[in-house]
Design an enzyme around this catalytic site. Structure first.
Site, PDB file in Angstrom:
ATOM      1  N   THR A   1      25.786   9.997 -31.997  1.00  0.00           N
ATOM      2  CA  THR A   1      25.580  10.824 -33.169  1.00  0.00           C
ATOM      3  C   THR A   1      24.194  11.232 -33.296  1.00  0.00           C
ATOM      4  O   THR A   1      23.182  10.700 -33.093  1.00  0.00           O
ATOM      5  CB  THR A   1      25.709   9.846 -34.407  1.00  0.00           C
ATOM      6  OG1 THR A   1      27.089   9.434 -34.310  1.00  0.00           O
ATOM      7  CG2 THR A   1      25.755  10.700 -35.757  1.00  0.00           C
TER       8      THR A   1
ATOM      9  N   LYS B   1      29.891  15.348 -38.688  1.00  0.00           N
ATOM     10  CA  LYS B   1      29.770  13.846 -38.447  1.00  0.00           C
ATOM     11  C   LYS B   1      28.868  13.179 -39.487  1.00  0.00           C
ATOM     12  O   LYS B   1      29.293  12.408 -40.073  1.00  0.00           O
ATOM     13  CB  LYS B   1      29.503  13.500 -36.912  1.00  0.00           C
ATOM     14  CG  LYS B   1      29.007  12.246 -36.612  1.00  0.00           C
ATOM     15  CD  LYS B   1      29.991  11.010 -36.719  1.00  0.00           C
ATOM     16  CE  LYS B   1      29.370   9.735 -36.693  1.00  0.00           C
ATOM     17  NZ  LYS B   1      30.206   8.536 -36.484  1.00  0.00           N
TER      18      LYS B   1
ATOM     19  N   LYS C   1      19.796   6.053 -38.876  1.00  0.00           N
ATOM     20  CA  LYS C   1      19.461   7.209 -38.244  1.00  0.00           C
ATOM     21  C   LYS C   1      20.434   8.255 -38.639  1.00  0.00           C
ATOM     22  O   LYS C   1      19.970   9.440 -39.002  1.00  0.00           O
ATOM     23  CB  LYS C   1      19.776   6.947 -36.654  1.00  0.00           C
ATOM     24  CG  LYS C   1      20.137   8.124 -35.799  1.00  0.00           C
ATOM     25  CD  LYS C   1      20.355   7.696 -34.438  1.00  0.00           C
ATOM     26  CE  LYS C   1      21.802   7.008 -34.297  1.00  0.00           C
ATOM     27  NZ  LYS C   1      23.032   7.809 -34.376  1.00  0.00           N
TER      28      LYS C   1
HETATM   29  P1  NAP Z   1      24.904   0.271 -28.773  1.00  0.00           P
HETATM   30  O1  NAP Z   1      26.049  -0.852 -28.747  1.00  0.00           O
HETATM   31  O2  NAP Z   1      23.683   0.191 -29.252  1.00  0.00           O
HETATM   32  O3  NAP Z   1      24.968   1.243 -27.423  1.00  0.00           O
HETATM   33  C1  NAP Z   1      24.012   1.884 -27.065  1.00  0.00           C
HETATM   34  C2  NAP Z   1      24.075   2.341 -25.434  1.00  0.00           C
HETATM   35  O4  NAP Z   1      23.151   3.248 -25.129  1.00  0.00           O
HETATM   36  C3  NAP Z   1      23.644   1.169 -24.777  1.00  0.00           C
HETATM   37  O5  NAP Z   1      24.344   1.028 -23.655  1.00  0.00           O
HETATM   38  C4  NAP Z   1      22.201   1.320 -24.493  1.00  0.00           C
HETATM   39  O6  NAP Z   1      21.919   0.697 -23.087  1.00  0.00           O
HETATM   40  C5  NAP Z   1      22.271   2.744 -24.027  1.00  0.00           C
HETATM   41  N1  NAP Z   1      20.847   3.578 -24.331  1.00  0.00           N
HETATM   42  C6  NAP Z   1      20.286   3.445 -25.477  1.00  0.00           C
HETATM   43  N2  NAP Z   1      18.954   4.349 -25.284  1.00  0.00           N
HETATM   44  C7  NAP Z   1      19.051   4.809 -23.883  1.00  0.00           C
HETATM   45  C8  NAP Z   1      18.077   5.371 -22.936  1.00  0.00           C
HETATM   46  N3  NAP Z   1      17.212   5.835 -23.422  1.00  0.00           N
HETATM   47  N4  NAP Z   1      18.579   5.419 -21.760  1.00  0.00           N
HETATM   48  C9  NAP Z   1      19.771   5.071 -21.174  1.00  0.00           C
HETATM   49  N5  NAP Z   1      20.677   4.371 -22.017  1.00  0.00           N
HETATM   50  C10 NAP Z   1      20.302   4.062 -23.220  1.00  0.00           C
HETATM   51  O7  NAP Z   1      25.523   1.547 -29.922  1.00  0.00           O
HETATM   52  P2  NAP Z   1      26.986   2.010 -30.013  1.00  0.00           P
HETATM   53  O8  NAP Z   1      27.508   1.541 -31.344  1.00  0.00           O
HETATM   54  O9  NAP Z   1      27.799   1.920 -28.926  1.00  0.00           O
HETATM   55  O10 NAP Z   1      26.741   3.678 -30.534  1.00  0.00           O
HETATM   56  C11 NAP Z   1      26.405   4.612 -29.629  1.00  0.00           C
HETATM   57  C12 NAP Z   1      26.461   6.214 -30.421  1.00  0.00           C
HETATM   58  O11 NAP Z   1      27.511   6.170 -31.155  1.00  0.00           O
HETATM   59  C13 NAP Z   1      25.195   6.013 -31.599  1.00  0.00           C
HETATM   60  O12 NAP Z   1      24.658   7.313 -31.633  1.00  0.00           O
HETATM   61  C14 NAP Z   1      26.012   5.635 -32.944  1.00  0.00           C
HETATM   62  O13 NAP Z   1      25.345   6.041 -33.869  1.00  0.00           O
HETATM   63  C15 NAP Z   1      27.406   6.307 -32.469  1.00  0.00           C
HETATM   64  N6  NAP Z   1      28.542   5.676 -33.075  1.00  0.00           N
HETATM   65  C16 NAP Z   1      28.951   4.526 -33.321  1.00  0.00           C
HETATM   66  C17 NAP Z   1      29.847   3.923 -33.872  1.00  0.00           C
HETATM   67  C18 NAP Z   1      30.407   2.521 -34.126  1.00  0.00           C
HETATM   68  O14 NAP Z   1      31.009   1.854 -34.930  1.00  0.00           O
HETATM   69  N7  NAP Z   1      29.596   1.682 -33.363  1.00  0.00           N
HETATM   70  C19 NAP Z   1      31.005   4.828 -34.527  1.00  0.00           C
HETATM   71  C20 NAP Z   1      30.721   6.217 -34.236  1.00  0.00           C
HETATM   72  C21 NAP Z   1      29.602   6.585 -33.729  1.00  0.00           C
HETATM   73  P3  NAP Z   1      21.395  -0.890 -23.008  1.00  0.00           P
HETATM   74  O15 NAP Z   1      22.707  -1.490 -22.661  1.00  0.00           O
HETATM   75  O16 NAP Z   1      20.322  -1.051 -22.104  1.00  0.00           O
HETATM   76  O17 NAP Z   1      20.729  -1.137 -24.506  1.00  0.00           O
END
Ligand code: NAP
Length: 290
Positions: free
Chosen positions: A95, A170, A238
């Site tokens: 997002t 979104k 965010k």
């Molecule tokens: P998360 O569990 O925090 O995962 C984020 C991932 O991104 C991790 O694998 C992290 O690596 C990687 N990452 C972050 N910064 C990076 C960088 N600079 N270079 C390379 N890799 C990087 O988050 P999530 O819940 O999966 O969410 C991911 C996205 O989807 C976000 O934008 C969130 O707002 C959106 N989203 C989330 C949900 C939900 O319910 N969770 C629903 C819809 C949308 P590491 O493993 O090393 O930390």
């Protein structure tokens, strides 16, 4: 079609797993490499940089945190553009803001790389079950080429329109998601203060006009005291900032969104940004104690 997947967090790991299950040849990279190696055991090829992912792929998907992370993945020393061939399709499913999507599409076009913004909703549950709703912005002919990929991860795939429009939709979704959480938690606090049983509140909300995903999925977690993240509070903060910035640019007042952002600011400043969004109850508990 050979696919690359970058970012194997709560959402990305399950989404990539569903692409593997659908039979796609998949190369994966994660900053914390152990998560990629775990998926390697299920048949994914493990890459050690975004550049290496792009070398092996016709389509690359990112599911990282925020705009600077997507920029890192794309344009850093070992970024996608260092090896991405002309005609590569890069899809950001994290997002981000509509403005960022437009800026990124323009930058990538200089490398001959196509770009789609395709954020999702449906939570960690939707990612695991392959039932996400996916909102896509960008060129329609590029969308049609990769539509089957989206279908392997989601159920409701919506082509919204021009680049950035997936992210725009979104952000509208996040207004509801955040304020619904505020409403559910306030309702629970009121019910508890009136001596109403938590289970009776759940029974009424989940079967009546107050029903929602937040009620169904998050209220039972709140009642159990389970604050582990499906969706991290820092990520919602965010999204709300992007929604407010976008509204402000159009001189559009969004007072409810503003309130939700302040509440999630409080949660993050209490050191709870990595907890689930349902942890907002802790902010309310502190408000009541003072
Ligand atoms: P998360 O569990 O925090 O995962 C984020 C991932 O991104 C991790 O694998 C992290 O690596 C990687 N990452 C972050 N910064 C990076 C960088 N600079 N270079 C390379 N890799 C990087 O988050 P999530 O819940 O999966 O969410 C991911 C996205 O989807 C976000 O934008 C969130 O707002 C959106 N989203 C989330 C949900 C939900 O319910 N969770 C629903 C819809 C949308 P590491 O493993 O090393 O930390």
């Amino acid at each position: 079609m050979r696919i690359g997947f970058i970012g194997l967090g709560i959402m990305g790991y399950s989404m990539a797993s569903n692409l593997l299950k659908a039979g796609y040849e998949l190369t994966v990279y994660n900053r914390t490499i152990e998560k990629a190696e775990k998926l390697g055991k299920s048949g994914a090829k493990v890459a050690y940089s975004p550049k290496e992912v792009a070398e092996n792929s016709e389509v690359v998907i990112s599911m990282v945190t925020d705009a600077p992370d997507v920029e890192d993945v794309l344009f850093s020393e070992k970024g996608v553009v260092k090896s991405g061939k002309k005609g590569l399709i890069f899809i950001d499913m994290s997002t981000n803001s509509p403005e960022f999507a437009k800026k990124t599409a323009k930058k990538l076009s200089e490398y001959g790389i196509e770009f789609l913004d395709a954020p999702v909703t449906g939570g960690d549950k939707g990612a695991r079950e392959g039932t996400l709703t996916i909102m896509v912005g960008g060129k329609e002919n590029i969308f049609r080429q990769v539509e089957p990929i989206f279908q392997a991860m989601g159920k409701n795939i919506i082509y919204v329109g021009e680049i950035g429009s997936g992210q725009a939709l979104k952000l509208c979704n996040q207004v509801v998601v955040s304020l619904d959480m505020v409403a559910v938690i306030e309702s629970l606090m009121l019910a508890r203060s009136l001596g109403i049983d938590d289970d009776k509140l759940f029974s009424v909300l989940s079967t009546g006009a107050g029903n929602s995903f937040t009620v169904q999925y998050y209220l039972p977690k709140i009642i159990k005291g389970d604050l582990e993240p499906g969706f991290k509070a820092a990520h919602l903060k965010k999204d709300l900032k992007y929604a407010l910035d976008t509204g402000t640019s159009a001189s559009l007042p969004l007072p409810g969104t503003s309130l939700a952002l302040q509440l999630y600011n409080s949660m993050v400043s209490l050191g709870m940004g990595e907890k689930g969004t349902q942890g907002l109850i802790k902010v309310y508990e502190k408000l009541i104690k003072t």
